[in-house]
Design a protein around this motif. Structure first.
Motif, PDB file in Angstrom:
ATOM      1  N   THR A 173       0.728  -1.493   0.240  1.00  0.00           N
ATOM      2  CA  THR A 173      -0.037   0.023  -0.426  1.00  0.00           C
ATOM      3  C   THR A 173       0.879   1.104   0.317  1.00  0.00           C
ATOM      4  O   THR A 173       0.497   2.055  -0.860  1.00  0.00           O
ATOM      5  N   PHE A 199       2.021   7.679   3.883  1.00  0.00           N
ATOM      6  CA  PHE A 199       1.466   7.049   2.662  1.00  0.00           C
ATOM      7  C   PHE A 199       0.705   5.715   2.494  1.00  0.00           C
ATOM      8  O   PHE A 199       0.192   4.985   2.172  1.00  0.00           O
ATOM      9  N   HIS A 240      -6.192   9.598  -8.710  1.00  0.00           N
ATOM     10  CA  HIS A 240      -6.020   9.567  -7.082  1.00  0.00           C
ATOM     11  C   HIS A 240      -6.494  10.847  -7.092  1.00  0.00           C
ATOM     12  O   HIS A 240      -6.657  11.689  -5.762  1.00  0.00           O
ATOM     13  N   HIS A 287       0.870   3.636  -2.873  1.00  0.00           N
ATOM     14  CA  HIS A 287       0.087   4.808  -2.686  1.00  0.00           C
ATOM     15  C   HIS A 287       1.155   5.973  -2.966  1.00  0.00           C
ATOM     16  O   HIS A 287       0.818   6.927  -3.976  1.00  0.00           O
TER      17      HIS A 287
END
Length: 149
Positions: free
Chosen positions: A21, A137, A37, A25
């Motif tokens: 992730t 993040f 995003h 991200h």
């Protein structure tokens, strides 16, 4: 394989998803897929869905594929890797969409120090409206400084 092995496989996959992730991200969502995003970083987006929600589908595809290949022809480790990804996705939804962004008003008044720290870290992440200069993040791992702010 034993039940314990499958449980550990699911747990390790869940924990490794935090690194996936963070990397996704930082380098994908704030990189070449910023156009998906970007609306998530805009203040007070009022739509039911954001373009950013496409990432739920993107992350679900490997999990679904692992479930499929994890039961075909018999139950195997791939199923439990897919289960770890699914569990992380559920945790992500509950933390990110429900607790932090309150798209659903389920945990509105939490006093839990860990959950409050998660919210603070995510607010710091969202103070940057552009894709540059981001911080925090990840989703479940939060630097200790956000617990004492």
């Amino acid at each position: 394989m034993t039940i314990l092995f499958y449980f550990i496989t699911t747990l390790v996959t869940f924990l490794l998803m935090e690194a996936v992730t963070w990397l996704t991200h930082k380098f994908v969502m704030h990189g070449f897929l910023w156009y998906l995003h970007e609306d998530h970083h805009q203040p007070k987006y009022n739509g039911v869905f954001e373009k950013n929600d496409a990432f739920f589908i993107i992350f679900a595809i490997p999990s679904i594929a692992l479930f499929y290949f994890g039961v075909n022809p018999t139950l195997n480790i791939l199923f439990f890797i897919g289960l770890g990804i699914l569990c992380y996705g559920i945790a992500y939804f509950l933390i990110h969409d429900v607790l932090i962004h309150q798209r659903f008003k389920w945990f509105k008044n939490t006093k839990n120090k860990y959950l409050v720290g998660l919210r603070k870290a995510h607010k710091i992440h969202h103070k940057h409206l552009g894709k540059e200069h981001g911080e925090c993040f990840g989703m479940l791992y939060v630097p200790f400084k956000y617990f004492s702010m």
